[in-house]
Design a protein around this motif. Structure first.
Motif, mmCIF file in Angstrom:
data_model
loop_
_atom_site.group_PDB
_atom_site.id
_atom_site.type_symbol
_atom_site.label_atom_id
_atom_site.label_comp_id
_atom_site.label_asym_id
_atom_site.label_seq_id
_atom_site.Cartn_x
_atom_site.Cartn_y
_atom_site.Cartn_z
ATOM 1 N N VAL A 40 -10.999 -1.504 -7.017
ATOM 2 C CA VAL A 40 -9.893 -1.883 -7.768
ATOM 3 C C VAL A 40 -10.585 -2.757 -8.952
ATOM 4 O O VAL A 40 -10.158 -2.581 -10.116
ATOM 5 N N PRO A 93 -3.034 5.903 -10.521
ATOM 6 C CA PRO A 93 -2.831 5.175 -9.403
ATOM 7 C C PRO A 93 -4.372 4.398 -9.127
ATOM 8 O O PRO A 93 -5.149 4.436 -8.379
ATOM 9 N N TRP A 94 -4.401 3.327 -10.338
ATOM 10 C CA TRP A 94 -5.478 2.581 -10.427
ATOM 11 C C TRP A 94 -5.839 1.584 -9.180
ATOM 12 O O TRP A 94 -6.918 1.087 -8.965
ATOM 13 N N THR A 95 -4.838 1.151 -8.552
ATOM 14 C CA THR A 95 -4.734 0.006 -7.675
ATOM 15 C C THR A 95 -5.183 0.697 -6.230
ATOM 16 O O THR A 95 -5.066 0.030 -5.374
ATOM 17 N N ARG A 96 -5.509 1.738 -6.036
ATOM 18 C CA ARG A 96 -5.910 2.391 -4.626
ATOM 19 C C ARG A 96 -7.493 2.301 -4.699
ATOM 20 O O ARG A 96 -8.260 2.510 -5.472
ATOM 21 N N GLY A 97 -7.864 1.944 -3.298
ATOM 22 C CA GLY A 97 -9.228 1.798 -2.971
ATOM 23 C C GLY A 97 -9.475 0.450 -2.477
ATOM 24 O O GLY A 97 -8.606 -0.238 -2.176
ATOM 25 N N ASP A 144 1.968 11.601 -7.822
ATOM 26 C CA ASP A 144 1.265 11.889 -6.661
ATOM 27 C C ASP A 144 1.501 13.234 -6.306
ATOM 28 O O ASP A 144 2.157 13.584 -5.214
ATOM 29 N N MET A 167 3.308 2.856 -5.273
ATOM 30 C CA MET A 167 2.648 3.165 -6.441
ATOM 31 C C MET A 167 3.471 3.107 -7.533
ATOM 32 O O MET A 167 4.282 4.102 -7.926
ATOM 33 N N PRO A 221 0.673 -1.193 0.019
ATOM 34 C CA PRO A 221 -0.006 -0.116 -0.168
ATOM 35 C C PRO A 221 0.953 1.354 0.130
ATOM 36 O O PRO A 221 0.240 2.184 -0.422
ATOM 37 N N ASP A 222 2.023 1.253 0.352
ATOM 38 C CA ASP A 222 2.602 2.377 0.739
ATOM 39 C C ASP A 222 3.585 2.762 -0.832
ATOM 40 O O ASP A 222 4.326 3.790 -0.903
#
Length: 222
Positions: free
Chosen positions: A61, A52-56, A177, A47, A44-45
């Motif tokens: 996702v 950032p499509w893998t956040r959530g 980011d 990217m 999670p830390d």
């Protein structure tokens, strides 16, 4: 041959080597891949992606993957290519190996990208699936140049490019980011691929079989 493949030859595209396979993403495969992505691709830390499509949440996702894949699958023609191939090991989907570029009929140049479920990482599969994609792109589709990029703080992705024979091609800063971040670029030409073929074959450890490439070449030529 199915009617779908007759109308849309990319649907019949396939590359395999031993128990490793790259296959056109059907709706059924897409759902399985969405579940793989939803279970996690990276810490999670970190990217590793510009978008950032893998956040959530897991469901967010998974839905994001479905949305993107549904939009990408129609982009297969002379003006633009978005080739998204499911990666399967022993028939189990583990991730996606992709390649894309504009004006393919003239430039025949694409950039590779990929992701793999975190549960499958650390086994050397990322290197093998990239090697198999290079065979598909150069031998199967007549590509002239393949590039790849990786953030400087993503050592695994950088190693895959180097291990599969890409040459370093400089670096530059991009915004990730809202922060300037160094991105390394790598390049593989058709001429270099010819010199790396034996090493890539040893890396794969089994002969490469390609299916459906002739019809896709015609689809991409327009």
């Amino acid at each position: 041959m199915s009617r779908l493949i007759q109308l849309w030859p990319a649907a019949g595209l396939r590359a395999s080597s031993g128990n490793l396979e790259l296959r056109w993403i059907t709706d059924e495969l897409m759902v399985l891949l969405a579940d793989v992505a939803g279970r996690g691709i990276h810490h999670p830390d970190l990217m590793p992606f510009t978008f950032p499509w893998t956040r959530g949440s897991n469901e967010q996702v998974a839905r994001g993957l479905l949305s993107y894949q549904w939009s990408a699958r129609s982009t297969m023609g002379p003006n633009e290519v978005a080739l998204e191939m499911a990666v399967l090991v022993d028939g189990e989907p583990i991730g996606v190996q992709a390649a894309g570029g504009k004006d393919f009929s003239v430039l025949r140049t694409v950039e590779t990208g990929s992701w793999m479920g975190q549960e499958f990482q650390g086994r050397g599969l990322g290197t093998k699936m990239r090697a198999l994609m290079l065979h598909l792109l150069f031998d199967g589709l007549g590509t002239r140049v393949v590039t790849s990029t990786a953030y400087a703080d993503n050592p695994a992705s950088n190693r895959v490019s180097l291990k599969t024979g890409y040459e370093p091609d400089g670096s530059y800063e991009v915004v990730r980011d809202q922060t300037p971040t160094e991105l390394n670029r790598y390049v593989m030409t058709a001429q270099r691929f010819a010199t790396q073929r034996e090493a890539l074959g040893q890396l794969l450890g089994a002969p490469v079989t390609l299916e459906g490439t002739e019809a896709v070449r015609k689809q991409l030529a327009g």
